[in-house]
Scaffold this motif. Structure first.
Motif, mmCIF file in Angstrom:
data_model
loop_
_atom_site.group_PDB
_atom_site.id
_atom_site.type_symbol
_atom_site.label_atom_id
_atom_site.label_comp_id
_atom_site.label_asym_id
_atom_site.label_seq_id
_atom_site.Cartn_x
_atom_site.Cartn_y
_atom_site.Cartn_z
ATOM 1 N N MET A 1 15.025 35.332 60.127
ATOM 2 C CA MET A 1 15.797 34.829 58.989
ATOM 3 C C MET A 1 16.542 33.568 59.423
ATOM 4 N N ASP A 2 16.346 32.453 58.688
ATOM 5 C CA ASP A 2 16.970 31.198 59.084
ATOM 6 C C ASP A 2 18.448 31.169 58.661
ATOM 7 N N THR A 3 19.137 30.110 59.087
ATOM 8 C CA THR A 3 20.572 30.016 58.841
ATOM 9 C C THR A 3 20.898 29.986 57.352
ATOM 10 N N ALA A 4 20.115 29.249 56.572
ATOM 11 C CA ALA A 4 20.367 29.147 55.136
ATOM 12 C C ALA A 4 20.241 30.510 54.456
ATOM 13 N N SER A 5 19.255 31.303 54.863
ATOM 14 C CA SER A 5 19.068 32.631 54.264
ATOM 15 C C SER A 5 20.201 33.574 54.658
ATOM 16 N N ILE A 6 20.668 33.452 55.899
ATOM 17 C CA ILE A 6 21.795 34.283 56.338
ATOM 18 C C ILE A 6 23.040 33.949 55.526
ATOM 19 N N ILE A 7 23.274 32.666 55.281
ATOM 20 C CA ILE A 7 24.424 32.253 54.474
ATOM 21 C C ILE A 7 24.293 32.803 53.057
ATOM 22 N N ARG A 8 23.092 32.724 52.474
ATOM 23 C CA ARG A 8 22.878 33.264 51.122
ATOM 24 C C ARG A 8 23.112 34.765 51.105
ATOM 25 N N LEU A 9 22.682 35.455 52.168
ATOM 26 C CA LEU A 9 22.860 36.906 52.235
ATOM 27 C C LEU A 9 24.351 37.273 52.233
ATOM 28 N N PHE A 10 25.138 36.573 53.028
ATOM 29 C CA PHE A 10 26.567 36.859 53.083
ATOM 30 C C PHE A 10 27.260 36.465 51.778
ATOM 31 N N CYS A 11 26.822 35.371 51.171
ATOM 32 C CA CYS A 11 27.396 34.972 49.879
ATOM 33 C C CYS A 11 27.114 36.031 48.819
ATOM 34 N N LEU A 12 25.896 36.554 48.815
ATOM 35 C CA LEU A 12 25.534 37.583 47.836
ATOM 36 C C LEU A 12 26.358 38.846 48.053
ATOM 37 N N ALA A 13 26.524 39.251 49.307
ATOM 38 C CA ALA A 13 27.332 40.436 49.603
ATOM 39 C C ALA A 13 28.784 40.225 49.181
ATOM 40 N N ALA A 14 29.308 39.021 49.418
ATOM 41 C CA ALA A 14 30.683 38.725 49.017
ATOM 42 C C ALA A 14 30.836 38.766 47.503
ATOM 43 N N ILE A 15 29.831 38.256 46.789
ATOM 44 C CA ILE A 15 29.872 38.238 45.315
ATOM 45 C C ILE A 15 29.791 39.654 44.766
ATOM 46 N N TRP A 16 28.820 40.426 45.237
ATOM 47 C CA TRP A 16 28.675 41.788 44.718
ATOM 48 C C TRP A 16 29.849 42.678 45.147
ATOM 49 N N GLY A 17 30.401 42.420 46.324
ATOM 50 C CA GLY A 17 31.589 43.160 46.730
ATOM 51 C C GLY A 17 32.774 42.848 45.836
ATOM 52 N N ALA A 18 32.839 41.598 45.341
ATOM 53 C CA ALA A 18 33.939 41.201 44.460
ATOM 54 C C ALA A 18 33.820 41.804 43.073
ATOM 55 N N SER A 19 32.626 42.262 42.689
ATOM 56 C CA SER A 19 32.462 42.821 41.346
ATOM 57 C C SER A 19 33.369 44.040 41.137
ATOM 58 N N PHE A 20 33.591 44.819 42.182
ATOM 59 C CA PHE A 20 34.465 45.989 42.061
ATOM 60 C C PHE A 20 35.929 45.568 41.927
ATOM 61 N N LEU A 21 36.281 44.463 42.578
ATOM 62 C CA LEU A 21 37.615 43.903 42.424
ATOM 63 C C LEU A 21 37.848 43.469 40.979
ATOM 64 N N PHE A 22 36.895 42.740 40.401
ATOM 65 C CA PHE A 22 37.053 42.249 39.033
ATOM 66 C C PHE A 22 37.064 43.401 38.020
ATOM 67 N N MET A 23 36.272 44.444 38.267
ATOM 68 C CA MET A 23 36.313 45.596 37.370
ATOM 69 C C MET A 23 37.661 46.285 37.434
ATOM 70 N N ARG A 24 38.161 46.459 38.626
ATOM 71 C CA ARG A 24 39.449 47.132 38.814
ATOM 72 C C ARG A 24 40.564 46.350 38.121
ATOM 73 N N VAL A 25 40.497 45.012 38.144
ATOM 74 C CA VAL A 25 41.534 44.177 37.548
ATOM 75 C C VAL A 25 41.458 44.191 36.021
ATOM 76 N N SER A 26 40.254 44.135 35.464
ATOM 77 C CA SER A 26 40.100 43.916 34.027
ATOM 78 C C SER A 26 39.899 45.178 33.204
ATOM 79 N N VAL A 27 39.499 46.295 33.810
ATOM 80 C CA VAL A 27 39.189 47.485 33.018
ATOM 81 C C VAL A 27 40.412 48.088 32.324
#
Length: 292
Positions: A1-27
């Motif tokens: 896995m190249d550097t760009a793909s690793i960065i995308r992987l971590f960005c995706l994990a950070a985004i999906w991890g934040a979805s629970f934060l946004f649900m908790r705030v807005s629900v």
């Protein structure tokens, strides 16, 4: 896995991890149903705009039943369950419970597809069960009926994800990954819409609530799907699924940083057991051993 793909992987994990934060705030303001109605509706419009830009028209007439199944099992139902659970449970716990999807997948695969359970898979299921027990067992004497219902919802949501995954594997080639995301969001919107009229917005949302639900729909759902499918194209589905291991890390991190959620030993130990179970059931440890 190249550097760009690793960065995308971590960005995706950070985004999906934040979805629970946004649900908790807005629900609390929107309520579970209205929140998810806006989430899937905004995501559907975003993906429609993306399809127009990419010149990828959606063939709903031929595959609407498939999109309906995927939209129900992979979006509408689990999103509603997690939104309901977010009324009572911290975002960090929701993120960890979300990671149990591969464990449910192993059990369903054994029962439905007659996939044999190896020793490693059985051990992984044991670790996963122990991890869930640690997470929810710490407050077993204090948890009220509402919290237990929330915990049940938080476990039924990844079960729905795993059923959707097995359904998709059983029907390869019906639609492209992008069309699956696009079509399923429209169908998820249709599924949630009747419930929206029965359970409208609970309180008048403020600007922060609208910002959270907008980020939930555009970034955590629509854009996240595009990023995920880019990863699949670049590194393949198996490596792309390694995002499962990173989502709980970011979910716990965002909950602690932005919501001041306590991260005790039970959260860390239970989460570690679940991630170990996922590694065993998905064969990650064995592949790492062979690579070494």
């Amino acid at each position: 896995m190249d550097t760009a793909s690793i960065i995308r992987l971590f960005c995706l994990a950070a985004i999906w991890g934040a979805s629970f934060l946004f649900m908790r705030v807005s629900v609390p303001a929107f309520g579970p149903v209205a929140l998810i109605m806006f989430r899937v509706g905004i995501a559907a419009v975003f993906l429609w705009l993306a399809s127009r830009w990419l010149k990828r028209p959606l063939e709903l007439r031929r595959t609407w039943k498939h999109f309906l199944t995927v939209g129900l099992l992979n979006s509408a139902l689990p999103f509603l369950l997690f939104a309901y659970a977010a009324l009572s449970l911290p975002a960090s716990l929701l993120a960890i419970l979300n990671a149990t999807s591969p464990l449910f997948g192993a059990v369903i695969g054994a029962l439905w597809l007659r996939t044999p359970l190896t020793g490693a898979v059985a051990l992984g299921l044991g670790c996963g069960l122990a991890g869930v027990s640690v997470l929810v067992g710490k407050n077993i004497a204090l948890a009220n009926a509402g919290e237990w219902m929330a915990i049940a919802a938080g476990l039924l949501a990844p079960l729905s994800y795993s059923i959707a995954s097995i359904y998709a594997k059983a029907r390869p080639g019906v639609a492209t990954p992008f069309d699956n995301a696009h079509g399923s969001m429209w169908m998820a919107s249709l599924v949630v819409l009747p419930l929206f009229f029965l359970a409208p917005v609970r309180h008048l949302p403020d600007a922060g609530d609208w910002a959270a639900v907008s980020l939930l729909g555009v970034v955590c759902t629509g854009a996240a799907y595009l990023l995920y499918f880019r990863l699949i194209d670049d590194v393949g589905p198996t490596r792309a699924l390694s995002v499962t291991f990173l989502i709980p890390v970011f979910g716990v991190l965002w909950g602690a940083v932005f919501l001041d959620e306590a991260v005790g030993w039970h959260t860390l130990f239970g989460g570690a057991l679940i991630l170990t179970g996922i590694a065993l059931t998905t064969g990650v440890l064995e592949r790492l051993r062979q690579a070494a």
